[in-house]
Design a protein around this motif. Structure first.
Motif, PDB file in Angstrom:
ATOM      1  N   VAL A  25       0.838  -1.207   0.000  1.00  0.00           N
ATOM      2  CA  VAL A  25       0.000   0.000   0.000  1.00  0.00           C
ATOM      3  C   VAL A  25       0.872   1.255   0.000  1.00  0.00           C
ATOM      4  O   VAL A  25       0.499   2.277  -0.569  1.00  0.00           O
ATOM      5  CB  VAL A  25      -0.967   0.000   1.207  1.00  0.00           C
ATOM      6  N   SER A  26       2.051   1.177   0.593  1.00  0.00           N
ATOM      7  CA  SER A  26       2.930   2.351   0.668  1.00  0.00           C
ATOM      8  C   SER A  26       3.325   2.867  -0.711  1.00  0.00           C
ATOM      9  O   SER A  26       3.721   4.017  -0.858  1.00  0.00           O
ATOM     10  CB  SER A  26       4.191   2.034   1.480  1.00  0.00           C
ATOM     11  N   THR A  27       3.193   2.017  -1.735  1.00  0.00           N
ATOM     12  CA  THR A  27       3.540   2.427  -3.097  1.00  0.00           C
ATOM     13  C   THR A  27       2.331   2.947  -3.867  1.00  0.00           C
ATOM     14  O   THR A  27       2.457   3.313  -5.032  1.00  0.00           O
ATOM     15  CB  THR A  27       4.153   1.248  -3.877  1.00  0.00           C
ATOM     16  N   TYR A  28       1.170   2.981  -3.220  1.00  0.00           N
ATOM     17  CA  TYR A  28      -0.058   3.455  -3.868  1.00  0.00           C
ATOM     18  C   TYR A  28       0.152   4.894  -4.331  1.00  0.00           C
ATOM     19  O   TYR A  28       0.566   5.754  -3.547  1.00  0.00           O
ATOM     20  CB  TYR A  28      -1.224   3.373  -2.872  1.00  0.00           C
ATOM     21  N   PRO A  29      -0.110   5.187  -5.604  1.00  0.00           N
ATOM     22  CA  PRO A  29       0.151   6.544  -6.098  1.00  0.00           C
ATOM     23  C   PRO A  29      -0.743   7.584  -5.437  1.00  0.00           C
ATOM     24  O   PRO A  29      -1.878   7.297  -5.068  1.00  0.00           O
ATOM     25  CB  PRO A  29      -0.149   6.440  -7.591  1.00  0.00           C
ATOM     26  N   ASP A  30      -0.195   8.770  -5.282  1.00  0.00           N
ATOM     27  CA  ASP A  30      -0.938   9.864  -4.670  1.00  0.00           C
ATOM     28  C   ASP A  30      -2.210  10.149  -5.462  1.00  0.00           C
ATOM     29  O   ASP A  30      -3.263  10.413  -4.916  1.00  0.00           O
ATOM     30  CB  ASP A  30      -0.056  11.109  -4.577  1.00  0.00           C
ATOM     31  N   ASP A  31      -2.107  10.087  -6.789  1.00  0.00           N
ATOM     32  CA  ASP A  31      -3.271  10.277  -7.655  1.00  0.00           C
ATOM     33  C   ASP A  31      -3.327   9.085  -8.606  1.00  0.00           C
ATOM     34  O   ASP A  31      -2.656   9.050  -9.634  1.00  0.00           O
ATOM     35  CB  ASP A  31      -3.150  11.582  -8.447  1.00  0.00           C
ATOM     36  N   PRO A  32      -4.160   8.060  -8.276  1.00  0.00           N
ATOM     37  CA  PRO A  32      -4.197   6.849  -9.093  1.00  0.00           C
ATOM     38  C   PRO A  32      -4.685   7.087 -10.510  1.00  0.00           C
ATOM     39  O   PRO A  32      -4.441   6.263 -11.394  1.00  0.00           O
ATOM     40  CB  PRO A  32      -5.128   5.910  -8.322  1.00  0.00           C
ATOM     41  N   THR A  33      -5.350   8.203 -10.781  1.00  0.00           N
ATOM     42  CA  THR A  33      -5.838   8.467 -12.141  1.00  0.00           C
ATOM     43  C   THR A  33      -4.697   8.812 -13.090  1.00  0.00           C
ATOM     44  O   THR A  33      -4.860   8.773 -14.304  1.00  0.00           O
ATOM     45  CB  THR A  33      -6.872   9.630 -12.166  1.00  0.00           C
ATOM     46  N   LEU A  34      -3.517   9.139 -12.541  1.00  0.00           N
ATOM     47  CA  LEU A  34      -2.370   9.468 -13.389  1.00  0.00           C
ATOM     48  C   LEU A  34      -1.568   8.234 -13.771  1.00  0.00           C
ATOM     49  O   LEU A  34      -0.586   8.345 -14.490  1.00  0.00           O
ATOM     50  CB  LEU A  34      -1.466  10.481 -12.671  1.00  0.00           C
ATOM     51  N   ASN A  35      -1.956   7.079 -13.269  1.00  0.00           N
ATOM     52  CA  ASN A  35      -1.232   5.831 -13.577  1.00  0.00           C
ATOM     53  C   ASN A  35      -1.551   5.345 -14.966  1.00  0.00           C
ATOM     54  O   ASN A  35      -2.580   5.447 -15.492  1.00  0.00           O
ATOM     55  CB  ASN A  35      -1.590   4.757 -12.554  1.00  0.00           C
TER      56      ASN A  35
END
Length: 195
Positions: free
Chosen positions: A185-195
Motif C-alpha cells: 500500500v505504501s507504493t499506492y500513487p498519490d493520484d491513481p488516475t495518473l497511472n
C-alpha cells in the motif's frame, strides 16, 4: 477486562480516505477512552510557520523541523505539544500519556507539555519537543466505526514517528515498515488516475 486502548498507536489513513483533512494523514493517538472518545494529532503536516513566531522562546527547544504542525481540524486556534524528557526524569509541566500506551508501540517517555510552563525551565529538560496547532478528535465509538469502514490502519508507533525530521514522507515509511500488504500500500500513487 479493560478494552484495549489505541493510546500510543498510529492511525494511518488508507488510500480510500478522501476527506481532505485526513488524506494520507498519520495520526498519533494521545488519548483513547472508550467512554469519552479519542484525541490525536497529525504528525506529518508541517506548516510554514516557525515555532518562535507563535511561541516565543520555545524555538530553541523544538525538534527539527522547528515549525508548527497542523495537528488536525479541531481547535486550530490552540496549541498542543508533545515532548520527551532528555534525562529520563519527568520535569514539571510535562505529563505522560493518559492510560497505558498500546503494548506494541514504543513511545515510553512521551507525554504532553504544558505550553504555559516557562520554556527556560522546562525546555532544557526536554530531549524532543513538537508543537501542533489543533488536533483530531472522535466521539466515543466514532473512530471504531471509521476503522471498521477501512478508513484507517492502526499500527504501532515509535517516538521517531512523532519527532521525524522528514515528516512529509512519513505516510509511506510507516506503511513500508509494517511489511506484507501494508508495504505494498505504501507504493499506492498519490493520484491513481495518473497511472
Amino acid at each position: 477486562m479493560d478494552e484495549p486502548t489505541l493510546t500510543g498507536s498510529l492511525l494511518v489513513a488508507t488510500p480510500v480516505l478522501e476527506d481532505p483533512d485526513f488524506r494520507r494523514a498519520v495520526v498519533f493517538v494521545i488519548d483513547d477512552d472508550p467512554g469519552e472518545g479519542t484525541l490525536g494529532v497529525i504528525v506529518n503536516r508541517p506548516m510554514e510557520v516557525a515555532v518562535d513566531e507563535v511561541l516565543e522562546n520555545w524555538s530553541g527547544v523544538a525538534t527539527e523541523p522547528a515549525v508548527m504542525f497542523s495537528g488536525g481540524p479541531v481547535g486550530t486556534g490552540s496549541g498542543l505539544a508533545l515532548g520527551m524528557p532528555g534525562g529520563g526524569h519527568a520535569p514539571p509541566g510535562w505529563r505522560p500519556l493518559d492510560g497505558t500506551p498500546n503494548e506494541e508501540s514504543r513511545v515510553d517517555g512521551m507525554g504532553v507539555v504544558d505550553l504555559d510552563a516557562p520554556p527556560e525551565i522546562l525546555g532544557g529538560a526536554l530531549g524532543r519537543f513538537r508543537v501542533f496547532a489543533g488536533y483530531a478528535g472522535w466521539d466515543a465509538g466514532q473512530l471504531a466505526g471509521e476503522i471498521d469502514e477501512d478508513a484507517w490502519y492502526v499500527v504501532p508507533a515509535v517516538a521517531e514517528d512523532v519527532f521525524s525530521p522528514a515528516p512529509e514522507s512519513l505516510w509511506p515509511r510507516v506503511l513500508r515498515r509494517q511489511g506484507g500488504d501494508l508495504a505494498l500500500v505504501s507504493t499506492y500513487p498519490d493520484d491513481p488516475t495518473l497511472n
